[in-house]
Each structure stands twice: as C-alpha cells, then as structure tokens.
Scaffold this motif. Structure first.
Motif, PDB file in Angstrom:
ATOM      1  N   SER A   4     -21.618  95.295 -83.532  1.00  0.00           N
ATOM      2  CA  SER A   4     -22.621  94.271 -83.269  1.00  0.00           C
ATOM      3  C   SER A   4     -22.217  93.489 -82.023  1.00  0.00           C
ATOM      4  CB  SER A   4     -22.733  93.320 -84.465  1.00  0.00           C
ATOM      5  OG  SER A   4     -23.614  92.248 -84.182  1.00  0.00           O
ATOM      6  N   ARG A   5     -23.205  92.822 -81.409  1.00  0.00           N
ATOM      7  CA  ARG A   5     -22.920  91.889 -80.326  1.00  0.00           C
ATOM      8  C   ARG A   5     -23.240  90.451 -80.746  1.00  0.00           C
ATOM      9  NH1 ARG A   5     -22.011  94.628 -75.501  1.00  0.00           N
ATOM     10  NH2 ARG A   5     -22.676  96.824 -75.505  1.00  0.00           N
ATOM     11  N   ASP A   6     -23.584  90.278 -81.985  1.00  0.00           N
ATOM     12  CA  ASP A   6     -23.918  88.953 -82.514  1.00  0.00           C
ATOM     13  C   ASP A   6     -22.619  88.182 -82.769  1.00  0.00           C
ATOM     14  OD1 ASP A   6     -24.646  86.733 -83.976  1.00  0.00           O
ATOM     15  OD2 ASP A   6     -26.119  87.792 -85.194  1.00  0.00           O
ATOM     16  N   PRO A   7     -22.389  87.061 -82.055  1.00  0.00           N
ATOM     17  CA  PRO A   7     -21.155  86.299 -82.243  1.00  0.00           C
ATOM     18  C   PRO A   7     -20.929  85.879 -83.689  1.00  0.00           C
ATOM     19  CG  PRO A   7     -22.308  85.545 -80.286  1.00  0.00           C
ATOM     20  CD  PRO A   7     -23.237  86.481 -80.992  1.00  0.00           C
ATOM     21  N   ALA A   8     -21.992  85.537 -84.394  1.00  0.00           N
ATOM     22  CA  ALA A   8     -21.843  85.106 -85.785  1.00  0.00           C
ATOM     23  C   ALA A   8     -21.319  86.246 -86.655  1.00  0.00           C
ATOM     24  CB  ALA A   8     -23.181  84.604 -86.325  1.00  0.00           C
ATOM     25  N   VAL A   9     -21.787  87.458 -86.390  1.00  0.00           N
ATOM     26  CA  VAL A   9     -21.322  88.618 -87.150  1.00  0.00           C
ATOM     27  C   VAL A   9     -19.871  88.934 -86.790  1.00  0.00           C
ATOM     28  CG1 VAL A   9     -21.644  91.095 -87.529  1.00  0.00           C
ATOM     29  CG2 VAL A   9     -23.641  89.578 -87.392  1.00  0.00           C
ATOM     30  N   GLN A  47     -29.655 101.981 -86.077  1.00  0.00           N
ATOM     31  CA  GLN A  47     -28.274 101.523 -85.931  1.00  0.00           C
ATOM     32  C   GLN A  47     -27.311 102.421 -86.718  1.00  0.00           C
ATOM     33  OE1 GLN A  47     -27.102  98.842 -83.860  1.00  0.00           O
ATOM     34  NE2 GLN A  47     -25.322 100.128 -84.284  1.00  0.00           N
ATOM     35  N   HIS A  92     -18.583  96.378 -80.298  1.00  0.00           N
ATOM     36  CA  HIS A  92     -19.996  96.233 -79.911  1.00  0.00           C
ATOM     37  C   HIS A  92     -20.814  97.450 -80.320  1.00  0.00           C
ATOM     38  CE1 HIS A  92     -19.644  99.090 -76.562  1.00  0.00           C
ATOM     39  NE2 HIS A  92     -18.451  98.543 -76.334  1.00  0.00           N
TER      40      HIS A  92
END
Length: 361
Positions: free
Chosen positions: A48-53, A189, A18
């Motif tokens: 990242s916290r993006d599930p797709a990523v 980031q 994350h």
C-alpha cells in the motif's frame, strides 16, 4: 506434512511495501525478511501507499520516505538519503538497507557462527559485492560504466545482452501494459500482489543460491587456495604455477586476494587441477584471467598450440599425452598431471624465449 510453527502465517506481524509497479530491490528485501529473519518469518505482506496503513505495519521497506532502523522503516527515496554499504560507493536501495541491517544475522545463522566472526564478515561483504550491490545500483539508476567515459572512448556494445539483469528478471513479472485488469479494485490488487509474490520468490531463489554458494563452497575453498598458493614454488621456481591435487575449488577470488597481500611476488599464470578427484583422471591447465570476469588471460597458452588435439598437439607442443588446447588459449588438457605440468612449464619457457628474441638487436 504439518507446517512448522515458524512457517505459519503470522497475521499479527506485517511486512509493508508499496503497491503498483514493483522492482527487484523491494522484492528481495521482502523475501529476506519473510524467509530469513526470525521475527518476520511467515509475516503477512501488506502492499500500500496509504500512510495510515503503513503505520500499522511491523516493518516497512521501499516506501514511506523514512529511514529509521529503530522504528523498522527502510526507505531510500528521500532527498537526504546517502547511505552506502561499508567500503562501497553505491547508494543503497531497500534491498541493500535490509541486507545492511539483517544480512550478518542471516549469514551467521547459516554458518552457525557469531555475527562478528571473521567468516561471517567475509561472506557478508562478498555477497553484497557479488549480488546485492547490482540491485542497489539498478534501482538508483547507476550504470556499471560511466556513460560519458564510454562515449568519449568511442566504445559500443558488440551485441545485445538482452537486458537480462537481476532487475530485468523481476521487472518482467509485472503485468504488460495491455493485460486485462479486473474491474473490482480488491481483485485487481490481489492479482497484482500475487505477481509480486512470484517476483519476490524468484529473486529470493537467486539470493538463496548465492547464500549457499558463498557459505558452503566459496568460504571453505579459502584455506585450500591458500595452501596451494604457498606450495606454488614447488612447481615453478618463480611461483607462476599453482596446483590442486584433489578437488578443484573456486579459486579466482581467493587467488587475487592472496596476491594483493604479496604484491612484490610474481603473478600466477597457470592453475592445474584434475578433471575429477579420482585416480587416473585427466588434468587441466587453466590460465588465470586478468580479472575474475574477464575473457582475457594473463598469459594464454601459446598461439601455435591453440585448436589442436591429441597426437597433433603432442607434435606441436613437444609434450606427450596432450588432449586439447582451446582455440582462445585460455585452457588446455593432458592425460596426466606430469603432462599438464610439462605443458605449463613449456608455455613459460616459450614466453621467456620470445622475450629474449625481442631483446636481440
């Protein structure tokens, strides 16, 4: 010097975790994977916290709400998670999960032995108990001592330890609340990721030091301590003195383990060893502590010896060649092995005299 192929960045292999505020557990989990697990060495880091990523990552730690080793998913935040290390009660964090699944391999490669060999198993357990478990407990909010029992006993800290734990060491590398943040989200980031890389490297250095110690120092000491433990009756008829004639290895863990295997025997009170493994070296008499990390000795050197040195200590102790006895009585020194042994034996004699005097009407 040209970078080796194994260390080159593997852009097709990614380790995901994350973004945002980071902690010691995922910092170490990422380090272990990228530095010690062959298929992930040199992998690209994705935060990242993006599930797709995250779904595109080769392995994901500390995020995603899923623990599935078959899919290389190692999160511990889900309500149903209750996995612990074998023989321990502390619930695992991402550091513990990665170590549980990959730690044996890391140690086996370091030792050049099969993963299921006894030496690998010994170090695997010891390194968890001595290093990894503290990170698991910290991330799961588990105190070293039960706060309610401490409160009921009326125990309070005598001083502040500065909160300098492994977890705090990593936490300090997060940005302060009032540090400037770049307006460009990509730059922001990147700045955060850079801090995480520093944190991962920092906790990783401590892991590597522990790995080196337990594989190259602690483990080889086991046989030396076992030999000295067997020979202890040569120096004292009740086996309360242990001697290392050459180099002094790390002995505490191994001594306690050996004593557990022989619970009916007397405990060892004093350990003798030369200051240096050379002829003519001075000798030390060290008291065995109650526990490895305790400042309390099983049998401190006599109180009326403490704080004295040289000829004054010779007169006080009745032993020639004394160098010193520490003010707390946990260690002393003599110019020769014979003198150090005499100090240990004299201390045991004084203890016996004290016991006899207490039994008199």
């Amino acid at each position: 010097m040209a970078e080796t192929a194994a260390k080159r960045l593997k852009t097709d292999v990614t380790v995901g975790t994350h973004n945002g505020h980071f902690h010691a557990d995922e910092a170490l989990a990422v380090y272990m994977l990228r530095q010690h697990v062959p298929q992930y060495i040199g992998a690209r880091l994705v935060r990242s916290r993006d599930p797709a990523v995250l779904n595109e990552c080769s392995i994901v730690v500390d995020v995603g709400g899923e623990y599935d080793p078959a899919r290389n998913r190692f999160d511990h935040h889900q309500r149903s998670f209750a996995t612990t290390f074998p023989g321990r009660q502390t619930r695992l964090s991402s550091a513990g999960l990665v170590y549980l699944h990959f730690g044996r391999g890391i140690i086996a490669r370091k030792l050049g032995q099969p993963e299921e060999s006894e030496p690998v198993g010994l170090v695997w357990n010891k390194l968890y108990e001595s290093f990894i478990e503290a990170l698991d407990a910290h991330d799961n909010g588990i105190n070293v001592y039960d706060p309610e029992r401490l409160k009921s006993a009326g125990l309070e800290k005598r001083f502040s330890d500065g909160s300098f734990t492994l977890g705090a060491m990593v936490g300090r590398l997060n940005p302060n609340w009032n540090d400037p943040i770049p307006e460009d989200p990509v730059e922001a980031q990147a700045q955060e990721d850079s801090r995480f890389e520093q944190a991962s490297q920092r906790i990783g250095e401590e892991f590597d030091r522990s790995l080196e110690y337990y594989t190259l120092s602690w483990l080889p000491a086991r046989d030396l301590v076992a030999d000295a433990f067997k020979a202890r009756y040569e120096w004292d008829s009740e086996g309360r003195i242990m001697v290392f004639k050459g180099q002094s290895p790390p002995w505490k863990d191994h001594l306690y383990a050996l004593e557990e295997q022989d619970p009916d025997a007397n405990q060892v009170y004093y350990v003798l060893y030369p200051e240096k493994p050379v002829e003519g070296s001075k000798w030390r008499v060290q008291c065995v502590p109650v526990t490895k990390d305790s400042f309390e000795s099983r049998k401190p050197l006599p109180e009326h010896w403490r704080g004295f040195r040289d000829e004054e200590l010779d007169r006080t102790s009745g032993v020639s060649g004394c160098v010193f006895v520490h003010a707390s009585g946990f260690i002393g020194g003599n110019k020769t092995f014979e003198g150090a042994l005499a100090m240990a034996k004299r201390a045991l004699e004084l203890e016996r005299l004290e016991e006899l005097s207490m039994d008199l009407p």
